[in-house]
Design an enzyme around this catalytic site. Structure first.
Site, PDB file in Angstrom:
ATOM      1  N   CYS A 244       0.866  -1.246   0.209  1.00  0.00           N
ATOM      2  CA  CYS A 244       0.082  -0.020   0.076  1.00  0.00           C
ATOM      3  C   CYS A 244       0.733   1.227  -0.082  1.00  0.00           C
ATOM      4  O   CYS A 244       0.214   2.345   0.038  1.00  0.00           O
ATOM      5  CB  CYS A 244      -1.033  -0.015   1.246  1.00  0.00           C
ATOM      6  SG  CYS A 244      -1.832  -1.322   1.141  1.00  0.00           S
TER       7      CYS A 244
ATOM      8  N   HIS B 137      -2.294   7.704   6.578  1.00  0.00           N
ATOM      9  CA  HIS B 137      -2.392   6.344   5.762  1.00  0.00           C
ATOM     10  C   HIS B 137      -4.039   6.093   6.241  1.00  0.00           C
ATOM     11  O   HIS B 137      -4.666   5.537   5.295  1.00  0.00           O
ATOM     12  CB  HIS B 137      -1.401   5.475   6.422  1.00  0.00           C
ATOM     13  CG  HIS B 137      -1.412   4.287   5.745  1.00  0.00           C
ATOM     14  ND1 HIS B 137      -1.601   4.030   4.098  1.00  0.00           N
ATOM     15  CD2 HIS B 137      -1.844   2.985   5.937  1.00  0.00           C
ATOM     16  CE1 HIS B 137      -1.784   2.685   4.038  1.00  0.00           C
ATOM     17  NE2 HIS B 137      -1.656   1.936   5.095  1.00  0.00           N
TER      18      HIS B 137
ATOM     19  N   GLU C  29      -0.566   4.813  14.077  1.00  0.00           N
ATOM     20  CA  GLU C  29      -0.122   5.942  13.292  1.00  0.00           C
ATOM     21  C   GLU C  29      -0.564   7.268  13.963  1.00  0.00           C
ATOM     22  O   GLU C  29       0.246   8.302  14.089  1.00  0.00           O
ATOM     23  CB  GLU C  29      -1.011   6.210  11.879  1.00  0.00           C
ATOM     24  CG  GLU C  29      -0.690   7.312  11.020  1.00  0.00           C
ATOM     25  CD  GLU C  29      -1.217   7.269   9.595  1.00  0.00           C
ATOM     26  OE1 GLU C  29      -0.830   8.095   8.863  1.00  0.00           O
ATOM     27  OE2 GLU C  29      -2.006   6.627   9.641  1.00  0.00           O
TER      28      GLU C  29
ATOM     29  N   LYS D 198      -9.194   8.327   2.755  1.00  0.00           N
ATOM     30  CA  LYS D 198      -9.799   6.885   2.793  1.00  0.00           C
ATOM     31  C   LYS D 198     -11.301   6.632   3.267  1.00  0.00           C
ATOM     32  O   LYS D 198     -11.900   5.661   2.878  1.00  0.00           O
ATOM     33  CB  LYS D 198      -8.886   5.881   3.301  1.00  0.00           C
ATOM     34  CG  LYS D 198      -7.261   5.830   2.488  1.00  0.00           C
ATOM     35  CD  LYS D 198      -6.844   4.519   3.245  1.00  0.00           C
ATOM     36  CE  LYS D 198      -5.436   4.508   2.324  1.00  0.00           C
ATOM     37  NZ  LYS D 198      -4.340   5.445   2.934  1.00  0.00           N
TER      38      LYS D 198
ATOM     39  N   HIS E  78      -9.769   2.151   0.501  1.00  0.00           N
ATOM     40  CA  HIS E  78      -8.180   1.893   0.191  1.00  0.00           C
ATOM     41  C   HIS E  78      -7.971   1.206  -1.186  1.00  0.00           C
ATOM     42  O   HIS E  78      -8.347   0.438  -1.471  1.00  0.00           O
ATOM     43  CB  HIS E  78      -7.830   0.953   1.225  1.00  0.00           C
ATOM     44  CG  HIS E  78      -6.401   0.645   1.530  1.00  0.00           C
ATOM     45  ND1 HIS E  78      -5.312   1.562   0.842  1.00  0.00           N
ATOM     46  CD2 HIS E  78      -5.732   0.066   2.451  1.00  0.00           C
ATOM     47  CE1 HIS E  78      -4.325   1.294   1.328  1.00  0.00           C
ATOM     48  NE2 HIS E  78      -4.183   0.333   2.322  1.00  0.00           N
TER      49      HIS E  78
ATOM     50  N   PHE F 140       1.661  -3.566   3.781  1.00  0.00           N
ATOM     51  CA  PHE F 140       2.223  -4.950   4.409  1.00  0.00           C
ATOM     52  C   PHE F 140       3.593  -5.238   4.323  1.00  0.00           C
ATOM     53  O   PHE F 140       4.232  -4.932   3.060  1.00  0.00           O
ATOM     54  CB  PHE F 140       1.297  -5.987   3.844  1.00  0.00           C
ATOM     55  CG  PHE F 140      -0.039  -6.015   4.394  1.00  0.00           C
ATOM     56  CD1 PHE F 140      -0.448  -5.177   5.230  1.00  0.00           C
ATOM     57  CD2 PHE F 140      -0.876  -7.023   3.768  1.00  0.00           C
ATOM     58  CE1 PHE F 140      -1.706  -5.365   5.754  1.00  0.00           C
ATOM     59  CE2 PHE F 140      -2.349  -7.243   4.181  1.00  0.00           C
ATOM     60  CZ  PHE F 140      -2.584  -6.181   5.073  1.00  0.00           C
TER      61      PHE F 140
END
Length: 417
Positions: free
Chosen positions: A165, A305, A316, A337, A342, A403
């Site tokens: 991502c 994010h 985060e 998002k 996403h 990831f």
């Protein structure tokens, strides 16, 4: 050596809340949700039955039948937004040395639709296996950068980045570095993704990453909310034309913003989970600020994010608080998002475009669906909710994490001569 200045001169978007840049801008600032019940396949046997699909996209509106059949949807999206960004920039209207123009593209998953189709066909006909001659070229991720260059004759640097991502943020940072080192005059960069499929939904569901709020898809993506239960899978693409400043000025280009920093790091912690204290995220953000030659107090807008996962958002938020301090200074934060879902490997590009639009409009897009801030997050966390906020934005920052523990942070600034 004297590093070159790098500016953005064109953008293109194809998202769940708008099929071009103008529609995307409108959807962002109006707080539209792109989520809805999945239309691509029967979701009866799936725990999650909704996603943020691109709507009203017809391949034959952009490609002839033969081209459409030999190109996966993620690559079609790439070509469409690259064309829009190039038209927006006016780069092809000028005399340009195409040996000095490159393409650095990205995708997290590649041609997943084509891969699934071919495997299902093999399973149904395993006694007489036959494969599409374009199978390999439809699924490999780098085909997107290759096809953009082939279409436009760009012979400069050409490759794809893959970091889940964080992929398109890494692509943009790589493009920025190639240009400022003098290795290219302009680079088309960004990312595209198309994984709203049985395997996409099933795979992310298996690791309990997706929201299961089937009763209310439009409110399921709820970053930083205490009742969030996972992310909403999205799809689409974003493209930016990055250009060396003097090259852009010499052809009279309109400069949309300047890239001033890119920070990268690794969590070195877990294959899917973020570091619980946001250690890698903090390292990447600080690296970006250092490269930009600014401090956190200089940042006006942060696009985090913020996927809407329980652990990810909290970690985060901790990293952001440590970076900015408890006062948070003048920064405003919004998680787009919540609207787009996403976009995986395309998320960084879509959100970098959101940052440029925020600078242009002097307006922070809203975070929708955050009804009650997670009590584990500092109550002073400056999250812009529900409605866009009018605010002078000279410097914007965008976070993307993938990831594998990949982190990438981009810093953009209003252009100053």
């Amino acid at each position: 050596m004297q590093l070159k200045r790098v500016v953005i001169t064109g953008m293109g978007a194809l998202t769940p809340i708008g099929n071009n840049l103008a529609e995307y801008r409108k959807g962002l600032f109006e707080g539209q949700s792109g989520a809805g019940n999945i239309t691509r396949f029967d979701t009866t046997r799936y725990k999650t039955k909704f996603a943020c699909e691109v709507k009203g996209y017809y391949p034959l509106a952009h490609f002839d039948k033969k081209s459409a059949r030999k190109t996966d949807l993620f690559c079609q999206y790439a070509l469409v937004v690259a064309d829009e960004a190039l038209a927006h920039s006016g780069l092809l209207e000028s005399t340009v040395n195409r040996q000095r123009v490159g393409v650095i593209w990205s995708t997290g998953m590649g041609g997943m639709i084509s891969f699934q189709e071919e495997v299902l066909n093999l399973a149904a006909n395993h006694m007489n296996p036959r494969f599409n001659p374009f199978f390999i070229t439809k699924i490999i991720g780098d085909i997107s950068s290759g096809m953009i260059s082939i279409k436009h004759g760009f012979q400069g640097v050409n490759f794809n980045t893959v970091s889940a991502c964080a992929s398109s943020s890494h692509a943009i940072i790589d493009a920025y570095n190639y240009i400022r080192l003098g290795k290219a005059d302009a680079i088309v960069t960004g990312g595209s993704e198309a994984v709203v499929t049985e395997t996409g939904i099933g795979g992310f569901s298996a690791i309990k990453a997706l929201s299961q709020n089937n009763a209310s898809p439009a409110t399921a993506s709820r970053p930083f909310d205490q009742n969030r239960d996972g992310f909403v899978l999205g799809e689409g693409a974003g493209a930016l034309v990055l250009e060396e400043l003097e090259h852009a000025l010499s052809r009279g280009a309109t400069i949309l913003a300047e890239v001033i920093g890119g920070g990268v790091s690794a969590d070195a912690y877990h294959i899917t989970a973020t570091h619980p204290e946001g250690a890698g995220a903090l390292l990447g953000m600080q690296d970006a600020l250092n490269e930009a030659g600014i401090t956190a107090d200089d940042v006006d807008y942060l696009n985090p994010h913020a996927t809407s996962t329980p652990l990810g958002d909290e970690s985060e938020a901790k990293a952001i608080e440590r970076l900015f301090g408890e006062s948070f200074g003048k920064v405003a934060i919004s998680a787009t998002k919540s609207m787009t879902g996403h976009l995986l490997g395309a998320a960084g590009a879509a959100e970098a475009i959101a940052c440029v639009l925020a600078i242009q409009e002097n307006k922070v897009p809203p975070t929708i669906n955050c009804e009650t801030l997670d009590p584990e997050i500092n109550p002073s966390f400056p999250l812009v909710r529900d409605k866009a906020l009018a605010k002078t934005i000279d410097i914007a920052m965008s976070n993307t994490f993938g990831f594998g523990g990949h982190n990438a942070t981009l810093v953009l600034r209003r252009y100053q001569a």
